[in-house]
Design an enzyme around this catalytic site. Structure first.
Site, PDB file in Angstrom:
ATOM      1  N   HIS A 241      -3.518   7.114   2.441  1.00 26.47           N
ATOM      2  CA  HIS A 241      -3.892   5.817   1.879  1.00 26.47           C
ATOM      3  C   HIS A 241      -5.255   5.424   2.439  1.00 26.47           C
ATOM      4  CE1 HIS A 241      -4.155   1.687   0.924  1.00 26.47           C
ATOM      5  NE2 HIS A 241      -3.940   1.264   2.165  1.00 26.47           N
TER       6      HIS A 241
ATOM      7  N   ASN B  89     -10.191  -0.236  -0.324  1.00 28.27           N
ATOM      8  CA  ASN B  89      -8.729  -0.154  -0.226  1.00 28.27           C
ATOM      9  C   ASN B  89      -8.123  -0.749  -1.505  1.00 28.27           C
ATOM     10  OD1 ASN B  89      -6.010  -0.567   0.304  1.00 28.27           O
ATOM     11  ND2 ASN B  89      -6.316  -1.270   2.407  1.00 28.27           N
TER      12      ASN B  89
ATOM     13  N   CYS C 250       0.818  -1.225   0.000  1.00 28.30           N
ATOM     14  CA  CYS C 250       0.000   0.000   0.000  1.00 28.30           C
ATOM     15  C   CYS C 250       0.849   1.272   0.000  1.00 28.30           C
ATOM     16  CB  CYS C 250      -0.976  -0.006   1.172  1.00 28.30           C
ATOM     17  SG  CYS C 250      -2.081  -1.413   1.127  1.00 28.30           S
TER      18      CYS C 250
END
Ligand code: COA
Length: 341
Positions: A255, A285, A116
């Site tokens: 994020h 996500n 990520c």
């Protein structure tokens, strides 16, 4: 010149790609022991885009990359960096094929694996290539088909993740220009690798008889705490290096792991929540692709304007984390493109 002595990397193009198929919480809840209410209240996610069988990470990457090049006004770059956790194949890297499909055969092209935080690790790589004079223009793509790592029957991970890609073009410039990216702060903690991992498929365990070993498992509550702490700390460091105070910051883009994580980071930094745009409700996500997709969302929804002082922060498996700063430039951001497998 940047503090390292070479040219700065200046953001000059942005493009995205989301797969066609949208899966709502209600659709997930019809097959899993979960509910729309649980997913919304615990994560902020309403729906996510998922790739169809046959669509690969490179397909999303090519479309996002093409959009970013178009947005930059030029079709050529000197290097392609692809941040991904879900390459098309274990070998070779996916970036050379993406470069070739974009008509960029011959330029250096490589993958970056930081899950990520991949976009920010890729950003630091691109900044280094530009500062060293290796490249004048870099196409940085973050593309993920994270659903390939997810057990669709696991209610602890299936609602969280979605697929997508985002890309930026960076060119050599000066640190006082709009779009010049500040020093990128990065970190890692491999002692906590076990908090989020796919056990099989690598050199440690090529295959496993246990189905679960081929899918992502994670310790959500532990990751939650780490994400808040690491993103808040990295943002503070990036602001310090940019010589900005928190009150100077117009937008913090984190994020998109969980709406409650973003809120907790903002609270820890004493930043009003309305300065933190979010698109987790629409796409979940998307791992490394999260930040460029959020940048495009913020521009399209009028939450990000030229001249805004922006910080980006990410956290992910590894563990990895990072943050950087920039003043938002004048940029044309086109509508999302669908992948062409
Ligand atoms: N639907 C319904 N119930 C669920 C569920 C789901 N989809 N997933 C978990 N639960 C249950 C758990 O079994 C648990 O039940 P119990 O209390 O009876 O044991 C309860 O909900 C609470 O689980 P917990 O894991 O403590 O929930 P949480 O509030 O921490 O939320 C996450 C879980 C994953 C959403 C949250 O921890 C998170 O977002 N963590 C960070 C994840 C992350 O950042 N991952 C990637 C790094 S980028």
């Amino acid at each position: 010149m940047n503090p390292a002595g070479g040219p700065s990397a200046v953001l000059t193009g942005l493009g995205t790609c989301l797969p066609d198929t949208v899966v709502t919480n209600h659709e997930l809840a019809s097959a899993l022991d979960t509910s729309d209410t649980w997913i919304r209240s615990r994560t902020g996610i309403h729906r996510r885009h998922l790739v169809d069988p046959g669509t690969a990470t490179s397909d999303l990457a090519v479309e996002a990359g093409a959009r970013a090049l178009k947005s930059s006004g030029r079709s050529s770059v000197d290097c392609v960096v692809l941040a991904t956790t879900t390459p098309d194949h274990p070998c070779p890297a996916t970036a050379p094929q993406v470069a070739a499909r974009l008509g960029l055969s011959g330029v250096p092209a490589f993958d970056v694996s930081a899950v990520c935080t991949g976009f920010l690790y890729g950003m630091a790589a691109a900044q280094g290539l530009i500062a060293a004079g290796t490249a004048e223009r870099v196409l940085l793509i973050a593309s993920e088909t994270f659903s390939r790592l997810i057990d669709p029957t696991d209610r602890t991970t299936a609602p969280i993740f979605g697929d997508g890609a985002g890309a930026v073009v960076l060119r050599a410039g000066t640190p006082d220009e709009a779009g010049a990216v500040g020093t990128t702060v990065l970190g890692s903690d491999g002692d906590r690798a076990d908090l989020i991992v796919v056990d099989a498929g690598g050199s440690r365990q090529r295959t496993s008889r246990r189905r679960a070993d081929h899918f992502l498992r994670m310790d959500g509550p532990q990751l939650f705490r780490q994400a808040v702490e690491r993103m808040a700390q990295a943002t503070s460091e990036a602001l310090h290096l940019a010589n900005w105070q928190i009150r100077d910051l117009d937008r913090l883009l984190t994020h998109q792991a969980n709406a409650r994580i973003t809120a907790a980071v903002a609270e820890r930094l004493h930043l009003p929540a309305d300065r933190c745009p979010s698109n987790i409700a629409q796409i979940g996500n998307t791992a490394g692709a999260s930040l460029p997709l959020l940048l495009a969302h913020a521009v399209r929804t009028g939450q990000l304007h030229p001249g805004h002082r922006v910080a980006l922060a990410a956290f992910g498996a590894g563990l990895t984390w990072g943050s950087t700063t920039l003043c938002w430039p004048e940029l044309t951001v086109l509508e999302d493109m669908q992948p062409q497998p």
